[in-house]
Scaffold this motif. Sequence first.
Motif, PDB file in Angstrom:
ATOM      1  N   ARG A  21       0.903  -1.379   0.111  1.00  0.00           N
ATOM      2  CA  ARG A  21       0.096  -0.029  -0.022  1.00  0.00           C
ATOM      3  C   ARG A  21       0.855   1.038  -0.143  1.00  0.00           C
ATOM      4  O   ARG A  21       0.504   2.454  -0.225  1.00  0.00           O
ATOM      5  CB  ARG A  21      -0.761   0.108   1.113  1.00  0.00           C
ATOM      6  N   ARG A  22       2.290   1.047   0.412  1.00  0.00           N
ATOM      7  CA  ARG A  22       3.002   2.126   0.410  1.00  0.00           C
ATOM      8  C   ARG A  22       4.055   2.320  -0.648  1.00  0.00           C
ATOM      9  O   ARG A  22       4.815   3.218  -0.658  1.00  0.00           O
ATOM     10  CB  ARG A  22       3.709   2.251   1.637  1.00  0.00           C
ATOM     11  N   ARG A  23       3.789   1.661  -1.796  1.00  0.00           N
ATOM     12  CA  ARG A  23       4.853   1.644  -2.925  1.00  0.00           C
ATOM     13  C   ARG A  23       4.483   2.672  -3.907  1.00  0.00           C
ATOM     14  O   ARG A  23       3.622   2.447  -4.974  1.00  0.00           O
ATOM     15  CB  ARG A  23       4.692   0.274  -3.668  1.00  0.00           C
ATOM     16  N   ARG A  24       4.679   3.902  -3.708  1.00  0.00           N
ATOM     17  CA  ARG A  24       4.265   5.156  -4.675  1.00  0.00           C
ATOM     18  C   ARG A  24       5.472   6.079  -4.223  1.00  0.00           C
ATOM     19  O   ARG A  24       6.102   6.013  -3.529  1.00  0.00           O
ATOM     20  CB  ARG A  24       2.764   5.573  -4.351  1.00  0.00           C
ATOM     21  N   GLU A  25       5.264   7.019  -5.211  1.00  0.00           N
ATOM     22  CA  GLU A  25       6.175   8.185  -5.225  1.00  0.00           C
ATOM     23  C   GLU A  25       6.402   8.877  -3.870  1.00  0.00           C
ATOM     24  O   GLU A  25       7.687   9.180  -3.665  1.00  0.00           O
ATOM     25  CB  GLU A  25       6.068   9.064  -6.248  1.00  0.00           C
ATOM     26  N   VAL A  26       5.492   9.207  -3.173  1.00  0.00           N
ATOM     27  CA  VAL A  26       5.468   9.907  -1.923  1.00  0.00           C
ATOM     28  C   VAL A  26       4.680   8.995  -0.851  1.00  0.00           C
ATOM     29  O   VAL A  26       3.587   8.637  -0.910  1.00  0.00           O
ATOM     30  CB  VAL A  26       4.878  11.516  -2.015  1.00  0.00           C
ATOM     31  N   VAL A  27       5.393   8.840   0.113  1.00  0.00           N
ATOM     32  CA  VAL A  27       4.717   8.138   1.516  1.00  0.00           C
ATOM     33  C   VAL A  27       4.586   9.221   2.736  1.00  0.00           C
ATOM     34  O   VAL A  27       5.699   9.625   3.004  1.00  0.00           O
ATOM     35  CB  VAL A  27       5.706   7.003   1.792  1.00  0.00           C
ATOM     36  N   GLU A  28       3.615   9.605   3.205  1.00  0.00           N
ATOM     37  CA  GLU A  28       3.535  10.343   4.061  1.00  0.00           C
ATOM     38  C   GLU A  28       3.780   9.750   5.544  1.00  0.00           C
ATOM     39  O   GLU A  28       2.964   8.619   5.704  1.00  0.00           O
ATOM     40  CB  GLU A  28       2.055  11.038   4.161  1.00  0.00           C
ATOM     41  N   VAL A  29       4.495  10.260   6.274  1.00  0.00           N
ATOM     42  CA  VAL A  29       4.651   9.634   7.688  1.00  0.00           C
ATOM     43  C   VAL A  29       4.410  10.724   8.601  1.00  0.00           C
ATOM     44  O   VAL A  29       4.941  11.780   8.634  1.00  0.00           O
ATOM     45  CB  VAL A  29       6.093   8.981   7.565  1.00  0.00           C
ATOM     46  N   GLY A  30       3.906  10.118   9.798  1.00  0.00           N
ATOM     47  CA  GLY A  30       3.732  10.976  11.180  1.00  0.00           C
ATOM     48  C   GLY A  30       5.121  11.602  11.469  1.00  0.00           C
ATOM     49  O   GLY A  30       6.030  10.917  11.748  1.00  0.00           O
ATOM     50  N   HIS A  31       5.101  12.798  11.903  1.00  0.00           N
ATOM     51  CA  HIS A  31       6.480  13.542  12.482  1.00  0.00           C
ATOM     52  C   HIS A  31       6.512  13.315  13.806  1.00  0.00           C
ATOM     53  O   HIS A  31       5.506  13.523  14.785  1.00  0.00           O
ATOM     54  CB  HIS A  31       6.478  14.962  12.185  1.00  0.00           C
ATOM     55  N   ASP A  32       7.761  12.649  14.106  1.00  0.00           N
ATOM     56  CA  ASP A  32       8.025  12.671  15.602  1.00  0.00           C
ATOM     57  C   ASP A  32       9.230  13.484  15.748  1.00  0.00           C
ATOM     58  O   ASP A  32      10.354  13.029  15.218  1.00  0.00           O
ATOM     59  CB  ASP A  32       8.477  10.918  15.873  1.00  0.00           C
ATOM     60  N   PRO A  33       9.226  14.511  16.804  1.00  0.00           N
ATOM     61  CA  PRO A  33      10.338  15.342  16.921  1.00  0.00           C
ATOM     62  C   PRO A  33      11.760  14.249  17.226  1.00  0.00           C
ATOM     63  O   PRO A  33      12.769  15.097  17.243  1.00  0.00           O
ATOM     64  CB  PRO A  33       9.967  16.144  17.866  1.00  0.00           C
ATOM     65  N   ASP A  34      11.542  13.372  18.005  1.00  0.00           N
ATOM     66  CA  ASP A  34      12.666  12.585  18.559  1.00  0.00           C
ATOM     67  C   ASP A  34      13.448  11.558  17.342  1.00  0.00           C
ATOM     68  O   ASP A  34      14.441  10.942  17.415  1.00  0.00           O
ATOM     69  CB  ASP A  34      12.250  11.632  19.720  1.00  0.00           C
ATOM     70  N   ALA A  35      12.505  11.538  16.284  1.00  0.00           N
ATOM     71  CA  ALA A  35      12.997  10.408  15.235  1.00  0.00           C
ATOM     72  C   ALA A  35      13.884  11.293  14.265  1.00  0.00           C
ATOM     73  O   ALA A  35      13.618  12.227  13.824  1.00  0.00           O
ATOM     74  CB  ALA A  35      11.813   9.903  14.498  1.00  0.00           C
ATOM     75  N   THR A  36      14.875  10.258  13.968  1.00  0.00           N
ATOM     76  CA  THR A  36      16.066  10.629  13.139  1.00  0.00           C
ATOM     77  C   THR A  36      15.351  10.197  11.774  1.00  0.00           C
ATOM     78  O   THR A  36      14.554   9.240  11.418  1.00  0.00           O
ATOM     79  CB  THR A  36      17.432  10.112  13.461  1.00  0.00           C
ATOM     80  N   VAL A  37      16.082  10.677  10.630  1.00  0.00           N
ATOM     81  CA  VAL A  37      15.812  10.268   9.193  1.00  0.00           C
ATOM     82  C   VAL A  37      16.024   8.739   9.153  1.00  0.00           C
ATOM     83  O   VAL A  37      15.212   8.145   8.740  1.00  0.00           O
ATOM     84  CB  VAL A  37      16.875  11.151   8.104  1.00  0.00           C
TER      85      VAL A  37
END
Length: 252
Positions: A21-37
């Motif tokens: 379901r995520r195999r597309r050009e842009v995948v949206e992910v929720g922002h977590d201020p503690d999460a690195t790239v």
Amino acid sequence: MASALLAVRPHPELWPFLAPRRRREVVEVGHDPDATVGHVVQSLGIPLTEVGPLAVDGAGAGPAHRPRPGARIDVGPVSRPQRVPGATGFLLDVHLGTLARRLRVLGVDAAYRNPADDDALVRQAATEQRVLLTRDRGLLMRRALWAGAHVRGDRPADQLADVLDRFAPALDPWTRCPACNGLLDEVAKADVADRLEPGTRRCYERFARCRACDRVFWHGAHGRGLDAVVAAARAQLGTAGRPDGPPTAGGR
């Protein structure tokens, strides 16, 4: 107000690691201020071992970078051929035994143990500075892993072609024991004659012996199949040499 989502753009080469379901050009992910790239990328199922250049809002970034809300993250694949400074060879997990034997036939240092659990593999890879080859994405995401790579393909021939394409290792066919990875030395027939069956003594003249496990090898019935493996590898990497090198096809 800035969006609380991140826009992740994985290169199509990395799409197989994503849920369908995520195999597309842009995948949206929720922002977590503690999460690195790096955390964001691996949360999508993409091991960092498979990732090359990273960019955040168009600027190069490392996996430790913490993106702002609404940032765009571009994820590129690892470049090929890949160089791993300091690597001494490969270590293969328990599901890649045939691939290990084929790499050894090509003279590539390929360690393999069966059984060996994940913790032992990670420790060995770090201690011996080997690139761990596996199809287990979870294993590649272990923080203690020194270096690793996901092997593409279900068939050994496809797996071998993928490893050669990714790392372009130097080939030195017929110099390693396919059973234990030790180095082979050519040996006089008279020195091993007492270990051979009568038919083998009658039909073959060239022999090799492993320095590590003492097995004796000769270019036996399976030699043509191994010759084809060597010829295909050399053709893929554009290296010259005889396909019918020193004996390693038979063994006892």
